[in-house]
Write an enzyme that holds these catalytic residues in place. Structure first.
Site, PDB file in Angstrom:
ATOM      1  N   ARG A  86       0.867  -1.178   0.000  1.00  0.00           N
ATOM      2  CA  ARG A  86       0.000   0.000   0.000  1.00  0.00           C
ATOM      3  C   ARG A  86       0.904   1.228   0.000  1.00  0.00           C
ATOM      4  O   ARG A  86       1.741   1.393   0.892  1.00  0.00           O
ATOM      5  CB  ARG A  86      -0.928  -0.003   1.210  1.00  0.00           C
ATOM      6  CG  ARG A  86      -1.927   1.167   1.240  1.00  0.00           C
ATOM      7  CD  ARG A  86      -2.868   0.987   2.432  1.00  0.00           C
ATOM      8  NE  ARG A  86      -3.916   1.992   2.503  1.00  0.00           N
ATOM      9  CZ  ARG A  86      -3.952   2.985   3.388  1.00  0.00           C
ATOM     10  NH1 ARG A  86      -2.959   3.135   4.248  1.00  0.00           N
ATOM     11  NH2 ARG A  86      -4.958   3.837   3.402  1.00  0.00           N
ATOM     12  N   ASN A 163      -7.333   8.185   2.500  1.00  0.00           N
ATOM     13  CA  ASN A 163      -6.987   7.633   3.801  1.00  0.00           C
ATOM     14  C   ASN A 163      -7.816   8.272   4.910  1.00  0.00           C
ATOM     15  O   ASN A 163      -7.952   9.495   4.979  1.00  0.00           O
ATOM     16  CB  ASN A 163      -5.501   7.873   4.091  1.00  0.00           C
ATOM     17  CG  ASN A 163      -5.044   7.230   5.384  1.00  0.00           C
ATOM     18  OD1 ASN A 163      -4.993   6.009   5.481  1.00  0.00           O
ATOM     19  ND2 ASN A 163      -4.731   8.053   6.378  1.00  0.00           N
ATOM     20  N   GLU A 164      -8.399   7.444   5.765  1.00  0.00           N
ATOM     21  CA  GLU A 164      -9.123   7.885   6.962  1.00  0.00           C
ATOM     22  C   GLU A 164      -9.887   9.188   6.715  1.00  0.00           C
ATOM     23  O   GLU A 164      -9.579  10.234   7.286  1.00  0.00           O
ATOM     24  CB  GLU A 164      -8.141   8.039   8.122  1.00  0.00           C
ATOM     25  CG  GLU A 164      -7.451   6.731   8.443  1.00  0.00           C
ATOM     26  CD  GLU A 164      -6.455   6.831   9.577  1.00  0.00           C
ATOM     27  OE1 GLU A 164      -6.221   7.936  10.092  1.00  0.00           O
ATOM     28  OE2 GLU A 164      -5.906   5.795   9.970  1.00  0.00           O
ATOM     29  N   HIS A 230      -9.195   0.231   9.980  1.00  0.00           N
ATOM     30  CA  HIS A 230      -7.874   0.399  10.577  1.00  0.00           C
ATOM     31  C   HIS A 230      -7.953  -0.020  12.036  1.00  0.00           C
ATOM     32  O   HIS A 230      -8.779   0.497  12.792  1.00  0.00           O
ATOM     33  CB  HIS A 230      -7.414   1.849  10.452  1.00  0.00           C
ATOM     34  CG  HIS A 230      -7.211   2.284   9.038  1.00  0.00           C
ATOM     35  ND1 HIS A 230      -6.732   3.525   8.697  1.00  0.00           N
ATOM     36  CD2 HIS A 230      -7.416   1.627   7.868  1.00  0.00           C
ATOM     37  CE1 HIS A 230      -6.649   3.626   7.378  1.00  0.00           C
ATOM     38  NE2 HIS A 230      -7.069   2.487   6.853  1.00  0.00           N
ATOM     39  N   TYR A 232      -6.316  -0.241  15.593  1.00  0.00           N
ATOM     40  CA  TYR A 232      -5.341   0.185  16.593  1.00  0.00           C
ATOM     41  C   TYR A 232      -5.947  -0.011  17.986  1.00  0.00           C
ATOM     42  O   TYR A 232      -6.479  -1.071  18.291  1.00  0.00           O
ATOM     43  CB  TYR A 232      -4.900   1.622  16.327  1.00  0.00           C
ATOM     44  CG  TYR A 232      -4.066   1.723  15.081  1.00  0.00           C
ATOM     45  CD1 TYR A 232      -2.732   1.341  15.093  1.00  0.00           C
ATOM     46  CD2 TYR A 232      -4.618   2.165  13.875  1.00  0.00           C
ATOM     47  CE1 TYR A 232      -1.954   1.400  13.945  1.00  0.00           C
ATOM     48  CE2 TYR A 232      -3.855   2.222  12.730  1.00  0.00           C
ATOM     49  CZ  TYR A 232      -2.523   1.844  12.770  1.00  0.00           C
ATOM     50  OH  TYR A 232      -1.754   1.899  11.630  1.00  0.00           O
ATOM     51  N   GLU A 259      -5.305  -0.684   8.213  1.00  0.00           N
ATOM     52  CA  GLU A 259      -4.075  -0.419   8.930  1.00  0.00           C
ATOM     53  C   GLU A 259      -4.084  -1.181  10.245  1.00  0.00           C
ATOM     54  O   GLU A 259      -5.125  -1.335  10.867  1.00  0.00           O
ATOM     55  CB  GLU A 259      -3.907   1.080   9.252  1.00  0.00           C
ATOM     56  CG  GLU A 259      -3.856   1.984   8.055  1.00  0.00           C
ATOM     57  CD  GLU A 259      -3.574   3.437   8.445  1.00  0.00           C
ATOM     58  OE1 GLU A 259      -3.360   3.706   9.644  1.00  0.00           O
ATOM     59  OE2 GLU A 259      -3.576   4.283   7.545  1.00  0.00           O
ATOM     60  N   TRP A 288       1.232  -1.644   9.026  1.00  0.00           N
ATOM     61  CA  TRP A 288       1.903  -0.349   9.000  1.00  0.00           C
ATOM     62  C   TRP A 288       3.138  -0.431   9.873  1.00  0.00           C
ATOM     63  O   TRP A 288       3.050  -0.852  11.012  1.00  0.00           O
ATOM     64  CB  TRP A 288       0.986   0.753   9.525  1.00  0.00           C
ATOM     65  CG  TRP A 288       1.638   2.082   9.339  1.00  0.00           C
ATOM     66  CD1 TRP A 288       2.475   2.720  10.205  1.00  0.00           C
ATOM     67  CD2 TRP A 288       1.539   2.914   8.199  1.00  0.00           C
ATOM     68  NE1 TRP A 288       2.911   3.893   9.669  1.00  0.00           N
ATOM     69  CE2 TRP A 288       2.346   4.037   8.429  1.00  0.00           C
ATOM     70  CE3 TRP A 288       0.853   2.809   6.983  1.00  0.00           C
ATOM     71  CZ2 TRP A 288       2.483   5.069   7.501  1.00  0.00           C
ATOM     72  CZ3 TRP A 288       0.984   3.834   6.074  1.00  0.00           C
ATOM     73  CH2 TRP A 288       1.785   4.950   6.326  1.00  0.00           C
TER      74      TRP A 288
END
Length: 544
Positions: A86, A163-164, A230, A232, A259, A288
């Site tokens: 990516r 992105n986001e 994503h 986290y 991510e 990432w």
């Protein structure tokens, strides 16, 4: 999730990305998809241009800030086993624009290294909350501006629109903004598979993407869109990871983990669960990031100083660990010469049942054979002529959960190979789950430690019966808007107000006359009322 960014001259952004493919909601059967020559979402899978099943395994590379490292970085990640990269690009709104010639060069480098290129426009990061961030509409302007570098590359390129694209403010506009962006790209002539990131800095804690994904997928006339989550700090338990991924799989909507890392400033994501669930469900991931992180998150570098001989613990984990890239990555058939494989695996053997419990059953079967390799098995529940996929496994066994006590079920198995060929169905197995706990043979105590907007609950389940309970399932409902954020000593999932807890290995058995306890951390607004009724394996429990 917030990010800290840097350029080659300053502090770098610690963004992150990883990709998963998963089942889709509908066949791409309209004229737009029929005309597509590249990647396609079809029959619940992401297929490459040869019609081969493709599961992304790879990393992210911050090309926008480290363009000079890109030729070697792509070569190095390929040598370590990745099949996808990516690539961070800039639209020119926040960071220096990657122009048409540069985009063409990136795609060429991907092709030289036999990597699938996921290209993402980064300037949208945190729109509505991050100063300088731009809209998805602006990202579409960028893609149209560099379209000449992408036309004809549909076999090798997936477009991650932005992105986001929303932070934690204004994220309710995500559905309409994303649908509009897809529509503009299709009108402009893009036939590529499109990827769309979740709001809330990619982590979708509001479930905006999860709950509106079908609308967005249906808004794509080509039915060729993949969703990206994503993971986290929001995803710091296996229960949260699996619940989110399985929601999309069950809805037959294609999903990617856009991510993830092994740690982050907002919490400690469960990277082991992410990779294990992705492998089990046949989903792709991109971790990432390769190198160049700064601003306090240097620990996210996989390669120290872009040096593949100096892998960090995170780099060693994602490339060489269980369910890691080296062990699970398969090159796209457009590079490996595949696509000619039209031979399906043999049918799996008739499944047999073991460890039959009130809420689950473990199935095993004789393995299929194939002229190349069997890559996965799909377990389906049969109801007349209808089939519902209930588990996917890379081994010739699987555990099916969420079953009802004392209920007859019929299961069968399919095998799949790397080209996406599916076997004939196995012979069916009829099995009846064990009885649940007798009514009144359990008691539950629910105690709360509350603060403004949040609370921890300690839940104790006592077995007041005369026989031990194994593989239990506790169900209850919140009376308000409580939302589970994490749990310990049990796997806890939530759907609406309904909550279900199942054991960890160390809390699997409740002895006769004994008890187990688990905890929940949750948020709420308004009044934090306690659940009024609990059932253990479908049988009501007394208050403790």
């Amino acid at each position: 999730m917030r990010r800290r960014l840097a350029t080659a001259a300053g502090a770098l952004l610690a963004v992150a990305a990883s990709v998963l493919t998963a089942p889709s909601a509908a066949r791409a059967a309209d004229a737009g998809t029929a005309a597509a020559t590249g990647f396609q979402v079809r029959d619940g899978r992401l297929l490459d241009a040869n019609g081969g099943d493709f599961v992304m395994r790879g990393v992210n590379h911050a090309h926008a800030w480290y363009a000079s490292t890109t030729p070697k970085a792509l070569k190095d990640v390929k040598a370590l086993g990745a099949n996808t990269v990516r690539v961070v690009l800039a639209t020119g709104d926040r960071w220096t624009r990657n122009d048409t010639a540069d985009v063409a060069a990136v795609v060429d480098r991907c092709r030289q290294n036999r990597l699938v290129c996921v290209l993402e426009a980064h300037d949208t990061t945190g729109y509505g909350e991050q100063a300088g961030a731009v809209t998805l509409d602006r990202a579409v302007d960028y893609w149209i501006g560099v379209q000449s570098a992408l036309k004809g590359q549909e076999k090798y390129v997936v477009l991650n629109i932005g992105n986001e694209p929303h932070g934690n403010s204004g994220y309710t506009a995500w559905t309409s903004d994303t649908s509009a962006a897809i529509s503009r790209l299709r009108t402009a002539g893009f036939t590529h598979t499109l990827m769309v990131d979740a709001p809330n800095w990619g982590q979708d804690w509001s479930f905006t993407m999860r709950d509106n994904a079908q609308r967005v997928f249906s808004a794509d006339p080509a039915r060729n869109t993949v969703f990206s989550i994503h993971m986290y700090g929001v995803f710091d338990t296996a229960a949260e990871v699996r619940d989110y991924l399985n929601r999309f799989v069950s809805a037959r909507l294609p999903l990617v983990v856009g991510e993830f890392g092994h740690d982050h400033s907002d919490g400690n994501p469960d990277e082991d669960a992410i990779m294990a669930a992705a492998e089990e469900l046949g989903l792709g991931y991109l971790g990432w990031s390769w190198s160049g992180n700064g601003g306090g998150v240097e620990y996210l570098d996989m390669a120290v100083g872009f040096d593949p001989s100096r892998l960090s613990p995170w780099g060693e984990r994602i490339f060489h660990g269980p369910n890691g890239i080296k062990a699970t990555s398969r090159e796209a058939s457009v590079y490996s010469g595949g696509g000619g494989d039209t031979t399906a695996p043999t049918a799996p053997g008739t499944p047999t049942a073991s460890d039959v419990r009130s809420g689950s059953v473990t199935l095993g079967w004789a393995a299929s054979t194939d002229d190349t390799a069997v890559t996965a098995y799909d377990v389906v529940r049969l109801d007349g002529t209808a089939e519902t996929r209930v588990a996917t496994s890379t081994a010739n066994s699987a555990t099916v959960t969420g079953l009802t006590p004392s209920t007859a079920y019929s299961f069968a198995v399919y095998a799949r190979d790397a080209a996406g060929n599916r076997s004939a169905r196995s012979a069916p197995l009829a099995v009846t789950t064990a009885p649940g706990q007798a009514a009144g043979a359990c008691a539950v105590t629910y105690r709360v430690n509350e603060w403004s907007g949040g609370f921890n609950a300690d839940v104790t389940v006592r077995n007041t019966g005369t026989a031990a309970v194994r593989g239990w399932q506790l169900d209850f409902a919140f009376p308000g808007d409580q939302t589970v954020r994490s749990s310990w000593n049990a796997k806890v999932v939530q759907q609406g107000t309904r909550v279900r807890a199942t054991p960890e290995p160390w809390t699997e058995t409740i002895p006769a006359g004994g008890s187990v306890s688990f905890g929940i951390s949750a948020s709420f607004t308004g009044v934090n009322g306690a659940p009024t009724a609990f059932t253990l394996d479908g049988a009501p429990c007394a208050g403790g």
